[in-house]
Design a protein around this motif. Structure first.
Motif, mmCIF file in Angstrom:
data_model
loop_
_atom_site.group_PDB
_atom_site.id
_atom_site.type_symbol
_atom_site.label_atom_id
_atom_site.label_comp_id
_atom_site.label_asym_id
_atom_site.label_seq_id
_atom_site.Cartn_x
_atom_site.Cartn_y
_atom_site.Cartn_z
ATOM 1 N N HIS A 23 0.824 -1.210 0.000
ATOM 2 C CA HIS A 23 0.000 0.000 0.000
ATOM 3 C C HIS A 23 0.855 1.255 0.000
ATOM 4 O O HIS A 23 0.656 2.168 -0.800
ATOM 5 C CB HIS A 23 -0.942 0.011 1.209
ATOM 6 C CG HIS A 23 -1.822 1.216 1.253
ATOM 7 N ND1 HIS A 23 -1.526 2.329 2.009
ATOM 8 C CD2 HIS A 23 -2.983 1.496 0.623
ATOM 9 C CE1 HIS A 23 -2.478 3.239 1.848
ATOM 10 N NE2 HIS A 23 -3.371 2.754 1.005
ATOM 11 N N GLY A 24 1.826 1.330 0.904
ATOM 12 C CA GLY A 24 2.678 2.504 0.995
ATOM 13 C C GLY A 24 2.052 3.618 1.808
ATOM 14 O O GLY A 24 0.958 3.488 2.346
ATOM 15 N N ALA A 139 -3.013 -5.876 14.649
ATOM 16 C CA ALA A 139 -3.249 -5.805 13.207
ATOM 17 C C ALA A 139 -4.002 -4.528 12.849
ATOM 18 O O ALA A 139 -4.439 -3.773 13.710
ATOM 19 C CB ALA A 139 -4.023 -7.032 12.743
ATOM 20 N N HIS A 140 -4.156 -4.337 11.546
ATOM 21 C CA HIS A 140 -4.792 -3.120 11.031
ATOM 22 C C HIS A 140 -6.299 -3.139 11.255
ATOM 23 O O HIS A 140 -6.882 -2.182 11.759
ATOM 24 C CB HIS A 140 -4.476 -2.982 9.539
ATOM 25 C CG HIS A 140 -4.914 -1.694 8.936
ATOM 26 N ND1 HIS A 140 -6.204 -1.478 8.492
ATOM 27 C CD2 HIS A 140 -4.238 -0.541 8.693
ATOM 28 C CE1 HIS A 140 -6.298 -0.248 8.016
ATOM 29 N NE2 HIS A 140 -5.124 0.335 8.107
ATOM 30 N N ARG A 198 6.939 -1.078 7.913
ATOM 31 C CA ARG A 198 7.166 -0.185 9.047
ATOM 32 C C ARG A 198 6.413 1.118 8.763
ATOM 33 O O ARG A 198 6.983 2.158 8.402
ATOM 34 C CB ARG A 198 8.662 0.055 9.252
ATOM 35 C CG ARG A 198 8.973 0.899 10.496
ATOM 36 C CD ARG A 198 10.456 0.963 10.758
ATOM 37 N NE ARG A 198 10.963 -0.283 11.280
ATOM 38 C CZ ARG A 198 10.973 -0.622 12.576
ATOM 39 N NH1 ARG A 198 10.489 0.220 13.477
ATOM 40 N NH2 ARG A 198 11.455 -1.787 12.950
ATOM 41 N N SER A 199 5.133 1.055 8.930
ATOM 42 C CA SER A 199 4.254 2.185 8.633
ATOM 43 C C SER A 199 3.983 2.985 9.906
ATOM 44 O O SER A 199 4.485 2.656 10.988
ATOM 45 C CB SER A 199 2.926 1.669 8.078
ATOM 46 O OG SER A 199 2.272 0.892 9.069
ATOM 47 N N GLY A 200 3.150 4.020 9.755
ATOM 48 C CA GLY A 200 2.757 4.783 10.925
ATOM 49 C C GLY A 200 1.996 3.953 11.945
ATOM 50 O O GLY A 200 2.084 4.200 13.151
ATOM 51 N N ASP A 204 3.902 4.366 15.220
ATOM 52 C CA ASP A 204 3.237 5.363 16.063
ATOM 53 C C ASP A 204 2.051 4.783 16.839
ATOM 54 O O ASP A 204 2.023 4.822 18.072
ATOM 55 C CB ASP A 204 2.758 6.544 15.210
ATOM 56 C CG ASP A 204 3.910 7.224 14.482
ATOM 57 O OD1 ASP A 204 5.011 7.308 15.062
ATOM 58 O OD2 ASP A 204 3.704 7.666 13.339
ATOM 59 N N ASP A 205 1.066 4.244 16.111
ATOM 60 C CA ASP A 205 -0.152 3.764 16.772
ATOM 61 C C ASP A 205 0.122 2.628 17.745
ATOM 62 O O ASP A 205 -0.400 2.616 18.865
ATOM 63 C CB ASP A 205 -1.166 3.299 15.724
ATOM 64 C CG ASP A 205 -1.631 4.412 14.809
ATOM 65 O OD1 ASP A 205 -1.623 5.572 15.259
ATOM 66 O OD2 ASP A 205 -1.985 4.132 13.658
#
Length: 248
Positions: A23-24, A139-140, A198-200, A204-205
């Motif tokens: 996704h990016g 998870a998301h 390694r996304s936000g 972060d979350d």
């Protein structure tokens, strides 16, 4: 469903190699573009003779350029579930080129074994017994699709059984139970982030939620940083030598 056109084309598309797509990050696409190119290089190093590229949907024009460079590649979704992003945005980007979309990384048959090995190694480093340790899978999740949550919960249940973990919990960024709630009162536990990049959400979350929950156990890295990931993808691609294995 009868009478409904599949978003995944059936035309052969093996001659152009494989394009790994994530996704990016729309707000800062460059770092994850670089990470996908690096992953592609690692996969190619373990798959002699196979052309492998990597890109994200977030970087403007990057997907189309990568498709042109590879000339009708198979699409390998570096996603953790066959959810909305794979079935909608990715399918819509691939459709004009008539490209096959393979099953996503999160559904790899050998993923369970790789994750079990990583958890066992973490338990050994901590000096913890599995039966005395909890497993928190973060998870998301999604407000529009249950695929990510279903895949996450199924993996957590299989791992708990396979490893004999004392407790198992799952939590999500975008649906209930939220990360902070699910991570509470687990005692001695480790966290498996079910995130590809390694996304936000990972950087972060997740740390904020774990801090708020009082969770102090080790946190595994996102899958793009696992040494086993490139090998797993390369072996999977070698096993899918024909378009017949492409995602329906």
């Amino acid at each position: 469903m009868s009478g409904t056109r599949s978003p995944f084309p059936t035309a052969p598309a093996t001659e152009g190699g494989v394009l790994i797509v994530a996704h990016g990050s729309p707000s800062d696409p460059a770092p994850q573009e670089e990470a996908l190119r690096d992953l592609a290089a690692r996969v190619a190093a373990q798959a002699p003779g196979l052309r492998v590229g990597g890109t994200t949907l977030a970087a403007p024009g990057a997907f189309e350029k990568a498709v042109a460079d590879l000339d009708r590649p198979l699409i390998y979704p570096f996603f953790m579930a066959k959810g909305w992003f794979v079935r909608k945005p990715l399918a819509e980007r691939a459709q004009p080129f008539g490209l096959h979309i393979l099953p996503p990384f999160g559904l790899e048959p050998e993923l369970d074994a790789a994750v079990a090995d990583a958890i066992t190694a973490t338990l050994d480093r901590q000096g913890w017994a599995a039966r005395e340790t909890g497993l928190f899978v973060a998870a998301h999740g999604s407000a529009v699709s249950q695929k990510n949550a279903e895949t996450t919960r199924a993996l957590a249940a299989r791992l708990a059984l396979r490893l004999g973990m004392g407790r198992v919990a799952t939590g999500f960024v975008e649906q209930e139970p939220r990360l902070e709630t699910a991570a509470r009162d687990l005692g001695q536990a480790l966290c498996l982030p079910f995130f590809a990049l390694r996304s936000g959400h990972y950087s972060d979350d997740l740390p904020r939620a774990l801090d708020a929950a009082g969770f102090t156990g080790p946190v595994l890295p996102p899958f793009i940083e696992w040494p086993a990931t490139a090998r797993l993808i390369a072996r999977s691609l070698a096993a899918r030598a024909t378009p017949a294995e492409a995602m329906r």
